[in-house]
Motif scaffolding. Structure first.
Motif, short mmCIF file in Angstrom:
data_model
loop_
_atom_site.label_atom_id
_atom_site.label_comp_id
_atom_site.label_asym_id
_atom_site.label_seq_id
_atom_site.Cartn_x
_atom_site.Cartn_y
_atom_site.Cartn_z
N THR A 34 10.76 24.55 0.87
CA THR A 34 12.12 24.71 0.39
C THR A 34 12.67 23.33 0.06
O THR A 34 12.56 22.41 0.88
CB THR A 34 13.00 25.39 1.47
N SER A 35 13.26 23.16 -1.14
CA SER A 35 13.79 21.85 -1.56
C SER A 35 14.68 21.23 -0.49
O SER A 35 15.40 21.94 0.22
CB SER A 35 14.58 21.98 -2.86
N ASN A 36 14.62 19.92 -0.41
CA ASN A 36 15.38 19.08 0.52
C ASN A 36 14.91 19.17 1.97
O ASN A 36 15.52 18.57 2.84
CB ASN A 36 16.88 19.38 0.44
N GLU A 63 9.90 15.32 -11.22
CA GLU A 63 10.56 14.43 -10.26
C GLU A 63 9.68 13.21 -10.01
O GLU A 63 8.46 13.32 -9.96
CB GLU A 63 10.80 15.16 -8.94
N SER A 74 11.72 14.03 1.08
CA SER A 74 12.09 15.40 0.73
C SER A 74 12.16 15.48 -0.79
O SER A 74 12.57 14.53 -1.45
CB SER A 74 13.41 15.81 1.37
N LEU A 75 11.72 16.60 -1.33
CA LEU A 75 11.79 16.83 -2.77
C LEU A 75 13.21 17.19 -3.14
O LEU A 75 13.82 18.06 -2.53
CB LEU A 75 10.82 17.94 -3.18
N GLN A 76 13.73 16.54 -4.18
CA GLN A 76 15.12 16.74 -4.58
C GLN A 76 15.26 17.63 -5.81
O GLN A 76 16.34 18.14 -6.07
CB GLN A 76 15.77 15.38 -4.87
N GLN A 78 15.62 20.45 -8.36
CA GLN A 78 16.04 21.85 -8.31
C GLN A 78 15.22 22.59 -9.36
O GLN A 78 15.51 22.52 -10.55
CB GLN A 78 17.54 21.96 -8.59
N ILE A 102 7.04 26.16 -4.13
CA ILE A 102 8.45 25.90 -3.81
C ILE A 102 9.18 27.24 -3.87
O ILE A 102 9.10 27.97 -4.86
CB ILE A 102 9.06 24.89 -4.77
#
Length: 105
Positions: A34-36, A63, A74-76, A78, A102
């Motif tokens: 899950t993102s972030n 990204e 963390s992957l930002q 969206q 994701i």
């Protein structure tokens, strides 16, 4: 404009995954992700610069992040729910390439 990379009938990201199956770095991220949500890569050297890149399966880079050493990541981006390719590189080579699913919260 869509960019597609075909290598022997495979997308660029599929061919890259085959090429880098036994790389020296691994990261502890949940999959599905899950993102972030934070994760870490334990084999990164403290103080050394790395680059994280997230691609869709068509080879589009979504990204880019600069990382220093063993920091929490963390992957930002969206992005829609789906399968992606996560790369971590140092100055000269790809150290990790993983498929990551994701999901939306």
């Amino acid at each position: 404009l869509n960019h597609y990379f075909l290598i022997y009938g495979k997308t660029h990201s599929e061919a890259l995954l085959e090429e880098v199956e036994s790389l020296p770095l691994s990261c502890n991220f949940p999959n599905p992700y899950t993102s972030n949500r934070p994760f870490n890569c334990t084999e990164m050297l403290s103080g050394k610069e790395y680059q994280l890149e997230l691609f869709d399966l068509a080879g589009r880079r979504l990204e880019v992040q600069k990382l220093i050493g063993d920091e929490i990541v963390s992957l930002q981006a969206q992005v829609p729910q789906g399968l992606y390719l996560l790369l971590i590189k140092d100055q000269s080579r790809v150290l990790m390439a993983e498929r990551i699913y994701i999901q939306q919260p």
